[in-house]
Motif scaffolding. Structure first.
Motif, mmCIF file in Angstrom:
data_model
loop_
_atom_site.group_PDB
_atom_site.id
_atom_site.type_symbol
_atom_site.label_atom_id
_atom_site.label_comp_id
_atom_site.label_asym_id
_atom_site.label_seq_id
_atom_site.Cartn_x
_atom_site.Cartn_y
_atom_site.Cartn_z
ATOM 1 N N VAL A 213 -41.975 -19.044 -3.408
ATOM 2 C CA VAL A 213 -40.559 -19.269 -3.149
ATOM 3 C C VAL A 213 -40.414 -20.543 -2.322
ATOM 4 C CG1 VAL A 213 -39.906 -16.852 -3.290
ATOM 5 C CG2 VAL A 213 -40.687 -17.766 -1.121
ATOM 6 N N SER A 214 -39.183 -21.037 -2.198
ATOM 7 C CA SER A 214 -38.958 -22.308 -1.503
ATOM 8 C C SER A 214 -39.220 -22.198 0.000
ATOM 9 C CB SER A 214 -37.529 -22.792 -1.742
ATOM 10 O OG SER A 214 -37.275 -22.953 -3.116
ATOM 11 N N ALA A 215 -38.858 -21.065 0.578
ATOM 12 C CA ALA A 215 -39.052 -20.884 2.013
ATOM 13 C C ALA A 215 -39.110 -19.396 2.333
ATOM 14 C CB ALA A 215 -37.937 -21.548 2.815
ATOM 15 N N VAL A 216 -39.816 -19.082 3.410
ATOM 16 C CA VAL A 216 -39.897 -17.699 3.901
ATOM 17 C C VAL A 216 -39.611 -17.714 5.391
ATOM 18 C CG1 VAL A 216 -41.412 -15.722 4.321
ATOM 19 C CG2 VAL A 216 -41.545 -16.959 2.155
ATOM 20 N N SER A 217 -38.760 -16.796 5.812
ATOM 21 C CA SER A 217 -38.406 -16.708 7.221
ATOM 22 C C SER A 217 -38.520 -15.253 7.679
ATOM 23 C CB SER A 217 -36.970 -17.211 7.442
ATOM 24 O OG SER A 217 -36.634 -17.162 8.812
ATOM 25 N N ILE A 218 -38.991 -15.072 8.904
ATOM 26 C CA ILE A 218 -39.097 -13.732 9.493
ATOM 27 C C ILE A 218 -38.402 -13.762 10.851
ATOM 28 C CG2 ILE A 218 -40.652 -11.913 10.300
ATOM 29 C CD1 ILE A 218 -42.763 -13.012 8.388
ATOM 30 N N THR A 219 -37.566 -12.762 11.093
ATOM 31 C CA THR A 219 -36.850 -12.696 12.364
ATOM 32 C C THR A 219 -37.049 -11.319 12.991
ATOM 33 O OG1 THR A 219 -34.753 -11.728 11.637
ATOM 34 C CG2 THR A 219 -35.056 -14.086 11.252
ATOM 35 N N ASN A 220 -36.820 -11.264 14.298
ATOM 36 C CA ASN A 220 -36.630 -9.954 14.926
ATOM 37 C C ASN A 220 -35.123 -9.707 15.000
ATOM 38 O OD1 ASN A 220 -35.739 -11.527 17.062
ATOM 39 N ND2 ASN A 220 -37.621 -11.256 18.257
ATOM 40 N N LYS A 221 -34.653 -8.905 15.894
ATOM 41 C CA LYS A 221 -33.224 -8.592 15.938
ATOM 42 C C LYS A 221 -32.386 -9.715 16.555
ATOM 43 C CE LYS A 221 -31.948 -4.394 16.791
ATOM 44 N NZ LYS A 221 -31.731 -3.080 17.425
ATOM 45 N N ASP A 222 -33.059 -10.674 17.197
ATOM 46 C CA ASP A 222 -32.296 -11.702 17.917
ATOM 47 C C ASP A 222 -32.583 -13.120 17.466
ATOM 48 O OD1 ASP A 222 -31.145 -9.766 19.762
ATOM 49 O OD2 ASP A 222 -33.167 -9.613 20.591
ATOM 50 N N SER A 223 -33.841 -13.422 17.156
ATOM 51 C CA SER A 223 -34.201 -14.827 16.915
ATOM 52 C C SER A 223 -35.173 -14.969 15.756
ATOM 53 C CB SER A 223 -34.828 -15.425 18.186
ATOM 54 O OG SER A 223 -35.971 -14.681 18.563
ATOM 55 N N LEU B 102 -38.582 -15.806 14.233
ATOM 56 C CA LEU B 102 -39.978 -15.792 14.672
ATOM 57 C C LEU B 102 -40.832 -16.760 13.861
ATOM 58 C CD1 LEU B 102 -40.505 -11.941 15.149
ATOM 59 C CD2 LEU B 102 -40.057 -13.647 16.911
ATOM 60 N N ALA B 103 -40.452 -16.981 12.606
ATOM 61 C CA ALA B 103 -41.222 -17.894 11.757
ATOM 62 C C ALA B 103 -40.343 -18.379 10.615
ATOM 63 C CB ALA B 103 -42.461 -17.194 11.202
ATOM 64 N N HIS B 104 -40.517 -19.647 10.236
ATOM 65 C CA HIS B 104 -39.852 -20.196 9.060
ATOM 66 C C HIS B 104 -40.803 -21.210 8.442
ATOM 67 C CE1 HIS B 104 -36.266 -21.179 6.580
ATOM 68 N NE2 HIS B 104 -36.950 -22.313 6.422
ATOM 69 N N VAL B 105 -41.175 -20.957 7.184
ATOM 70 C CA VAL B 105 -42.134 -21.811 6.478
ATOM 71 C C VAL B 105 -41.483 -22.309 5.194
ATOM 72 C CG1 VAL B 105 -44.375 -21.879 5.351
ATOM 73 C CG2 VAL B 105 -44.081 -20.521 7.430
ATOM 74 N N GLY B 106 -41.521 -23.612 4.956
ATOM 75 C CA GLY B 106 -40.993 -24.173 3.724
ATOM 76 C C GLY B 106 -39.728 -24.991 3.947
ATOM 77 N N ALA B 107 -38.869 -25.040 2.928
ATOM 78 C CA ALA B 107 -37.649 -25.844 2.973
ATOM 79 C C ALA B 107 -36.750 -25.435 4.135
ATOM 80 C CB ALA B 107 -36.881 -25.712 1.655
ATOM 81 N N ALA B 108 -36.047 -26.442 4.698
ATOM 82 C CA ALA B 108 -35.087 -26.243 5.806
ATOM 83 C C ALA B 108 -35.770 -25.879 7.121
ATOM 84 C CB ALA B 108 -34.051 -25.178 5.447
ATOM 85 N N SER B 109 -37.083 -26.153 7.221
ATOM 86 C CA SER B 109 -37.790 -25.829 8.468
ATOM 87 C C SER B 109 -37.400 -26.775 9.612
ATOM 88 C CB SER B 109 -39.306 -25.901 8.244
ATOM 89 O OG SER B 109 -39.683 -27.161 7.738
#
Length: 582
Positions: free
Chosen positions: A256-266, A268-275
């Motif tokens: 996929v173009s990008a993968v992002s992982i968050t907790n309930k507030d912020s 935690l990780a963003h890999v790929g487009a729009a980083s």
């Protein structure tokens, strides 16, 4: 005859094209997987009934052994017949669905053919029902195995069903000679067409299902690989480091173009487009993520506006956001982004639903393991705390007795006690300590005991070279030595020897403490280390606590083993080799 064969192939080709289109519709494929249900049978009769309708109305009119008309029509002249692919559709319906579907489609097709007219039209009602029945009975064999007939079977059965129709024409027609002439003219082209058409129809079904199985196998392999590679990171807790590694793996395998992982507030990780603007440690910026966190449901969007990012140059055009849950509560999100909205399809949606379950389970297992480890550590610390007062009060009593007799010796003992408890406090903060520190504790304990009972106890240390930095539970050897001093020799005042041996054997450390005392009674030997064993000089709780700590840390293989006779006792323990670097 050859021209008729070409025309029939054209008509059969139309049915084959429709079959190919049908097999690429998920709903129809689901029907084929539930052929025994009554509702499915009705739907299949309707579908193949429509095929039969098309077959009848795209036939070729035959009159006086000549092709009269090769365009769709509804009415035949009174002395004409019709060459069509009706038997093909009826036969395939029977092979796929069984006799009920075969007869149902045959009846529909026969009635349509009857109303088209022509010579002896009733014959085709009978032949259509017989073809549906015979092909359906043969198809039952595959249905019971939850499979479909092979292509070779289709070629043979297709030809045989057309032969059945030719036999009906010869046996049931009012004009025998005309029937013979008709069969001679249309028999071979229709038999060949029906045989080839049935084989191709079944091959389309077979290849479509095989392709689907292969696709599922590949997807299953990818999902297992994804779950296996991300498991250590999700189970280690949701933090920037673990989530970044997991996001890289997900993007690589799912493409996929990008993968992002968050907790309930912020984030935690963003890999790929729009980083450049979706960066870790930053507060969640998209309204989409906030909505998923609020509802706990998967969300799918297909435009930049729906994503809700305020950055003017954000390239993300579509997204699917998965809630990550633990114990039923949403603890974060996994987001898969696409710079091309058309790449977000039904397949990605299904995959995302599966990943939501897998990743949530991994997170929940990680939290359960953490809680279990904390509980285990608390239990070990509690067991260690029970040892300290036991030794402390014995030593204080000894020093108290010496103060009046030999104040200098009492002073030395207090210094030893200070040294011992300094190491003791350090050991209480961790589950394992270096052997070197453990031996200092043993030395301090031994000197304290020897100060109280001069010349009563002798201790020998047999430590293999290079093992000073191996790790073992605190108080382990000291407790075993103390146990020997207190219980092995009873009231014997001389020749009391305790030998401590530490060796490395393969990947294990073997620790043994041996004495030359009187041994342990058989009725007590089996209880030591498993429960408190009362005696004149203690309860045996120290050995029980030590054994519990060893099992908690290293498993049953590390439990204490006791061997005893009238010549003495040896206590042996085997623990995994672990150096300071571990």
């Amino acid at each position: 005859m050859f021209y008729l064969f070409i025309l029939m192939l054209e008509r059969g080709g139309l049915i084959i094209i429709l079959a190919y289109i049908l097999m690429n519709i998920p709903y129809f494929k689901n029907l084929l997987g539930n052929r025994r249900k009554a509702s499915t049978m009705v739907q299949l009769i309707v579908v193949f009934g429509l095929f039969a309708l098309i077959s009848n109305f795209t036939g070729v009119e035959i009159g006086q052994n000549q092709i009269k008309m090769d365009q769709p029509f509804t009415d035949l002249s009174s002395h004409s017949s019709l060459a069509n692919t009706r038997v093909l559709t009826i036969g395939v319906s029977g092979l796929i669905g069984g006799p009920i579907i075969g007869v149902g489609v045959g009846l529909i097709s026969g009635i349509i053919r009857y109303f088209q007219g022509g010579i002896d039209a009733y014959v085709y009602v009978i032949s259509s029902i017989l073809v549906g029945l015979f092909s359906g009975v043969y198809g039952l064999k595959s249905i019971r195995k939850n499979a479909f007939p092979k292509v070779r079977e289709g070629l043979i059965i297709g030809a045989a069903m057309e032969v059945v129709q030719m036999m009906c024409i010869l046996l049931l027609s009012s004009y025998f000679q005309e029937a013979v002439d008709l069969v001679k003219f249309i028999g071979l082209p229709m038999i060949l067409t029906n045989s080839i058409g049935t084989g191709i129809f079944l091959s389309i079904i077979d290849s479509t299902l095989r392709q689907e199985e292969q696709t599922r196998a590949v997807q299953t392999h990818d999902v297992f690989q994804l779950a296996n590679e991300t498991m250590p990171y999700f189970r280690s807790g949701m933090n920037e480091e673990s989530c970044t590694q997991a996001a890289k793996i997900i993007q690589k395998l799912i493409k996929v173009s990008a993968v992002s992982i968050t907790n309930k507030d912020s984030i935690l990780a963003h890999v790929g487009a729009a980083s450049d603007h979706h960066v870790p440690s930053k507060k969640i910026v998209t309204n989409l993520s906030k909505e998923v966190l609020r509802t706990g449901e998967i969300k799918e969007v297909h435009s930049h506006q729906e994503i809700g990012c305020d950055h003017p140059d954000c390239p993300l055009e579509a997204a699917i956001v998965i809630p990550l849950k633990s114990q039923g509560k949403t603890v974060g999100t996994l987001k898969m982004y696409f710079t091309d909205a058309s790449k977000l399809t039904f397949v990605e949606r299904q995959l995302a639903e599966g990943l939501a379950t897998i990743f949530s389970s991994q997170i929940e297992l990680g939290e359960m393991e953490l809680q279990s480890q904390l509980l285990q550590d608390a239990e070990i610390k509690s067991l260690q705390a029970q040892v300290n007062p036991h030794f402390f009060f014995n030593t204080i009593n000894t020093i108290s007795a010496l103060i009046r007799i030999d104040s200098e010796k009492a002073r030395e003992m207090l210094l030893q006690l200070s040294t011992f408890f300094r190491s003791n406090l350090q050991g209480a903060r961790t589950n394992v300590i270096p052997l070197e520190k453990e031996l200092l504790q043993v030395e301090a304990y031994t000197k304290l005991e020897q100060a109280r009972f001069p010349d009563r106890y002798q201790i020998e240390m047999n430590i293999e070279n290079g093992l000073n930095n191996i790790l073992l539970p605190p108080f382990m050897i000291q407790i075993l030595v103390e146990n020997a001093f207190k219980h092995a020799f009873r009231n014997r005042r001389m020749d009391n020897l305790v030998q401590v041996t530490v060796n490395k054997i393969d990947n294990d450390i073997l620790v043994s403490v041996q004495d030359n005392g009187y041994g342990i009674e058989k009725n007590r030997l089996g209880k030591l280390g498993k429960e408190s064993v009362s005696s004149e000089r203690g309860t045996g709780s120290a050995l029980e606590n030590l054994n519990k700590r060893l099992i908690s840390l290293f498993g049953d293989r590390a439990k204490l083993n006791f061997e005893s006779s009238e010549k003495g006792t040896i206590i042996i323990c085997k623990i995994p080799y672990q150096g300071m670097e571990g």
